[in-house]
Write a protein that holds these residues in place. Structure first.
Motif, PDB file in Angstrom:
ATOM      1  N   PHE A  44       0.795  -1.227   0.000  1.00 34.89           N
ATOM      2  CA  PHE A  44       0.000   0.000   0.000  1.00 34.89           C
ATOM      3  C   PHE A  44       0.829   1.280   0.000  1.00 34.89           C
ATOM      4  O   PHE A  44       0.308   2.378   0.123  1.00 34.89           O
ATOM      5  CB  PHE A  44      -0.924   0.011   1.232  1.00 34.89           C
ATOM      6  CG  PHE A  44      -0.151  -0.200   2.506  1.00 34.89           C
ATOM      7  CD1 PHE A  44       0.475   0.871   3.109  1.00 34.89           C
ATOM      8  CD2 PHE A  44      -0.010  -1.470   3.041  1.00 34.89           C
ATOM      9  CE1 PHE A  44       1.228   0.679   4.263  1.00 34.89           C
ATOM     10  CE2 PHE A  44       0.737  -1.664   4.197  1.00 34.89           C
ATOM     11  CZ  PHE A  44       1.364  -0.596   4.811  1.00 34.89           C
ATOM     12  N   GLY A  45       2.142   1.133  -0.122  1.00 34.87           N
ATOM     13  CA  GLY A  45       3.017   2.298   0.051  1.00 34.87           C
ATOM     14  C   GLY A  45       2.728   3.430  -0.918  1.00 34.87           C
ATOM     15  O   GLY A  45       2.153   3.244  -1.981  1.00 34.87           O
ATOM     16  N   ASN A  46       3.154   4.635  -0.499  1.00 34.18           N
ATOM     17  CA  ASN A  46       3.072   5.817  -1.361  1.00 34.18           C
ATOM     18  C   ASN A  46       4.350   5.838  -2.210  1.00 34.18           C
ATOM     19  O   ASN A  46       5.459   5.891  -1.670  1.00 34.18           O
ATOM     20  CB  ASN A  46       2.984   7.072  -0.483  1.00 34.18           C
ATOM     21  CG  ASN A  46       2.849   8.341  -1.300  1.00 34.18           C
ATOM     22  OD1 ASN A  46       3.264   8.391  -2.459  1.00 34.18           O
ATOM     23  ND2 ASN A  46       2.285   9.362  -0.695  1.00 34.18           N
ATOM     24  N   ALA A  47       4.175   5.806  -3.513  1.00 34.16           N
ATOM     25  CA  ALA A  47       5.353   5.715  -4.395  1.00 34.16           C
ATOM     26  C   ALA A  47       6.259   6.937  -4.272  1.00 34.16           C
ATOM     27  O   ALA A  47       7.410   6.907  -4.716  1.00 34.16           O
ATOM     28  CB  ALA A  47       4.894   5.523  -5.838  1.00 34.16           C
ATOM     29  N   ASN A  48       5.757   8.006  -3.690  1.00 38.78           N
ATOM     30  CA  ASN A  48       6.602   9.195  -3.502  1.00 38.78           C
ATOM     31  C   ASN A  48       7.383   9.136  -2.186  1.00 38.78           C
ATOM     32  O   ASN A  48       8.245   9.978  -1.949  1.00 38.78           O
ATOM     33  CB  ASN A  48       5.750  10.472  -3.507  1.00 38.78           C
ATOM     34  CG  ASN A  48       5.146  10.737  -4.875  1.00 38.78           C
ATOM     35  OD1 ASN A  48       5.628  10.206  -5.874  1.00 38.78           O
ATOM     36  ND2 ASN A  48       4.094  11.524  -4.925  1.00 38.78           N
ATOM     37  N   SER A  49       7.055   8.150  -1.335  1.00 39.62           N
ATOM     38  CA  SER A  49       7.759   8.034  -0.051  1.00 39.62           C
ATOM     39  C   SER A  49       8.893   7.033  -0.197  1.00 39.62           C
ATOM     40  O   SER A  49       8.730   5.847   0.099  1.00 39.62           O
ATOM     41  CB  SER A  49       6.805   7.530   1.038  1.00 39.62           C
ATOM     42  OG  SER A  49       5.668   8.323   1.105  1.00 39.62           O
ATOM     43  N   VAL A  50      10.027   7.515  -0.660  1.00 42.46           N
ATOM     44  CA  VAL A  50      11.110   6.587  -0.969  1.00 42.46           C
ATOM     45  C   VAL A  50      12.054   6.361   0.216  1.00 42.46           C
ATOM     46  O   VAL A  50      13.134   5.809   0.053  1.00 42.46           O
ATOM     47  CB  VAL A  50      11.901   7.057  -2.210  1.00 42.46           C
ATOM     48  CG1 VAL A  50      11.091   6.830  -3.469  1.00 42.46           C
ATOM     49  CG2 VAL A  50      12.288   8.518  -2.075  1.00 42.46           C
ATOM     50  N   ALA A  56       6.965   2.379  -5.878  1.00 41.53           N
ATOM     51  CA  ALA A  56       7.614   3.062  -7.010  1.00 41.53           C
ATOM     52  C   ALA A  56       8.073   2.045  -8.051  1.00 41.53           C
ATOM     53  O   ALA A  56       7.938   2.263  -9.267  1.00 41.53           O
ATOM     54  CB  ALA A  56       8.792   3.899  -6.505  1.00 41.53           C
ATOM     55  N   ALA A  57       8.581   0.903  -7.574  1.00 35.46           N
ATOM     56  CA  ALA A  57       9.039  -0.139  -8.517  1.00 35.46           C
ATOM     57  C   ALA A  57       7.860  -0.700  -9.298  1.00 35.46           C
ATOM     58  O   ALA A  57       7.979  -1.003 -10.496  1.00 35.46           O
ATOM     59  CB  ALA A  57       9.758  -1.246  -7.746  1.00 35.46           C
ATOM     60  N   ALA A  58       6.709  -0.813  -8.620  1.00 44.18           N
ATOM     61  CA  ALA A  58       5.527  -1.350  -9.308  1.00 44.18           C
ATOM     62  C   ALA A  58       5.079  -0.399 -10.413  1.00 44.18           C
ATOM     63  O   ALA A  58       4.659  -0.830 -11.502  1.00 44.18           O
ATOM     64  CB  ALA A  58       4.396  -1.567  -8.304  1.00 44.18           C
ATOM     65  N   ILE A  59       5.178   0.888 -10.151  1.00 49.77           N
ATOM     66  CA  ILE A  59       4.797   1.871 -11.189  1.00 49.77           C
ATOM     67  C   ILE A  59       5.762   1.768 -12.369  1.00 49.77           C
ATOM     68  O   ILE A  59       5.354   1.799 -13.532  1.00 49.77           O
ATOM     69  CB  ILE A  59       4.795   3.301 -10.607  1.00 49.77           C
ATOM     70  CG1 ILE A  59       3.626   3.431  -9.629  1.00 49.77           C
ATOM     71  CG2 ILE A  59       4.696   4.338 -11.716  1.00 49.77           C
ATOM     72  CD1 ILE A  59       3.405   4.804  -9.086  1.00 49.77           C
ATOM     73  N   GLY A 113      -4.321   1.247  -9.217  1.00 52.81           N
ATOM     74  CA  GLY A 113      -4.875   1.462 -10.560  1.00 52.81           C
ATOM     75  C   GLY A 113      -3.807   1.318 -11.632  1.00 52.81           C
ATOM     76  O   GLY A 113      -4.009   0.686 -12.677  1.00 52.81           O
ATOM     77  N   ILE A 114      -2.637   1.896 -11.359  1.00 49.13           N
ATOM     78  CA  ILE A 114      -1.544   1.854 -12.337  1.00 49.13           C
ATOM     79  C   ILE A 114      -1.048   0.414 -12.513  1.00 49.13           C
ATOM     80  O   ILE A 114      -0.809  -0.051 -13.631  1.00 49.13           O
ATOM     81  CB  ILE A 114      -0.408   2.815 -11.905  1.00 49.13           C
ATOM     82  CG1 ILE A 114      -0.893   4.267 -12.049  1.00 49.13           C
ATOM     83  CG2 ILE A 114       0.863   2.567 -12.701  1.00 49.13           C
ATOM     84  CD1 ILE A 114       0.019   5.312 -11.436  1.00 49.13           C
ATOM     85  N   VAL A 115      -0.939  -0.309 -11.395  1.00 47.26           N
ATOM     86  CA  VAL A 115      -0.532  -1.721 -11.478  1.00 47.26           C
ATOM     87  C   VAL A 115      -1.562  -2.485 -12.316  1.00 47.26           C
ATOM     88  O   VAL A 115      -1.220  -3.278 -13.207  1.00 47.26           O
ATOM     89  CB  VAL A 115      -0.421  -2.342 -10.060  1.00 47.26           C
ATOM     90  CG1 VAL A 115      -0.341  -3.860 -10.123  1.00 47.26           C
ATOM     91  CG2 VAL A 115       0.792  -1.775  -9.334  1.00 47.26           C
TER      92      VAL A 115
END
Ligand code: PLP
Length: 386
Positions: free
Chosen positions: A36-42, A51-54, A244-246
């Motif tokens: 569930f992570g936020n892709a901007n929280s690296v 982020a890797a999933a995107i 959604g992007i995944v």
């Protein structure tokens, strides 16, 4: 999924939207609940994994289209992508309005965006006519290009299913130095589209037409370089819709693997349905022409107003009187008007869209129900008018 009466009947409205493929849904669920992570929280692995999933989804979208991954910008759907494309194109001209040529049968997502720009004095519009069978004349497009900055042509029409020669139009546009926006919402994964050969300036599509969830889509553009995954530029990067992007990525992979075969299967089923309808519905009119989307059937039964026919089919067979965006409004279809179809043909028009889960049994059963609904409407109106 069995489409029984309790589920609303046999679903034949796949141009409006498609059910999420269970293979897509499974991954979406995982990226909602576990990853569930936020892709901007690296700063931690949750964010890194998101982020890797995107990044992986970006690659699968690019693969389907033979596009450069760096050109993929995720959006909330096609309308959002079209608005971003227009906002970029409007910024490419200085001191004068953007000269836009667009077909009369574009989706309202394009037409309304172009009209808004026109109202604001930021664009001038030239309309490209279609023939009564919805086909388009490339010579007419070529003739307009010297006076145009942006050409808008959809890959396939969402009502009559016509596939437009976007690759040939691109060659003409590129030779004339004109940018091109292709709305591929209905065509993506179904119509051959190779962006390495025809690098359209702006290419848009939406997840919910290809068995991904609603609320995700993409703008693929080499001229528009997004600063984050929602294409918004500014200091704040919007939080990406990771599930959604995944889901969109997986839906694109499935289209790469299965899209062409399924399109072929749907072509066979729709040919069967057209033949059956022709045999059972007197004076049936088939609208549109080939090449068209494999799952599209667009008919009219003069003397049987379409709203009465779909009302009789409610809970049995889900078909449409027009484009989804118009549903509920029941207004005249701008596409059928542009084709110049007679009034009674327009008023009795029915759009049928077969899809991934449609079976031969569905087609035969639905045909019989549609034919009998049309006959029933015609008989009651004849009696009423007698
Ligand atoms: N363009 C076409 C051809 C469509 O069929 C649709 C949806 O019906 C859209 C654009 C708008 O797509 P979205 O719902 O993703 O904004």
């Amino acid at each position: 999924m069995p489409m029984t009466e309790s589920t609303g009947g046999i679903y034949l409205d796949h141009h409006a939207t498609t059910p999420v493929d269970p293979r897509v849904a499974e991954a979406v669920m995982r990226y909602m609940v576990e990853e569930f992570g936020n892709a901007n929280s690296v700063d931690h692995v949750h964010g890194e994994r998101a982020a890797a999933a995107i990044e992986a989804a970006t690659d699968t979208v690019a693969e389907l289209l033979s596009a450069d991954s760096a050109d993929v910008c995720f959006t909330s759907g096609s309308t959002h992508a079209i608005e971003l494309a227009f906002s970029h194109a409007l910024g490419t001209v200085e001191g004068s309005p953007l000269r836009v040529a667009l077909s009369r049968v574009e989706h309202p997502a394009v037409i309304d965006t172009a009209r808004r720009a026109e109202r604001l004095g930021m664009a001038t519009l030239q309309w490209i006519d279609v023939a009564p069978d919805a086909s388009i004349d490339l010579n007419r497009i070529e003739g307009l290009l010297p006076e145009v900055d942006l050409l808008c042509l959809m890959a396939a029409n969402n009502e009559v299913g016509t596939i437009y020669p976007v690759a040939k139009a691109y060659e003409l546009a590129a030779a004339a130095g004109v940018a091109m926006l292709v709305d591929a919402t209905q065509g993506v994964g179904r119509v051959p589209l190779d962006l390495s050969e025809t690098p359209f300036d702006y290419f848009v599509f939406s997840g919910h037409k290809i068995h991904a969830p609603k609320g995700v889509g993409a703008l693929v553009s080499s001229v528009y370089r997004a600063e984050n995954n929602y294409g918004l530029s500014g200091s704040h990067a919007a939080t990406p819709n990771v599930p959604g992007i995944v889901g969109l990525g997986i839906a694109c992979r499935l289209m790469s693997q299965e899209g062409a075969t399924d399109e072929q299967r749907l072509r066979g089923l729709s040919a069967l349905m057209r033949a059956e309808l022709r045999a059972t519905v007197p004076d049936l009119v088939l609208n549109g022409s080939d090449p068209r989307l494999g799952g599209n059937i667009h008919i009219s039964a003069p003397g049987a107003p379409n709203d009465l026919v779909v009302a009789r089919l409610r809970n049995e067979v889900a078909i449409s009187t027009g484009a989804a965006c118009m549903s509920g409004a029941q207004g005249a279809s701008h596409v059928l008007q542009a084709m110049g179809l007679p009034q009674d043909v327009q008023e009795s028009a029915l759009r049928i869209g077969l899809g991934r889960h449609t079976t031969r049994e569905d087609v035969l059963h639905a045909t019989q129900r549609i034919a009998s609904a049309i006959a029933s409407v015609r008989t009651s109106l004849e009696r009423h008018n007698a």
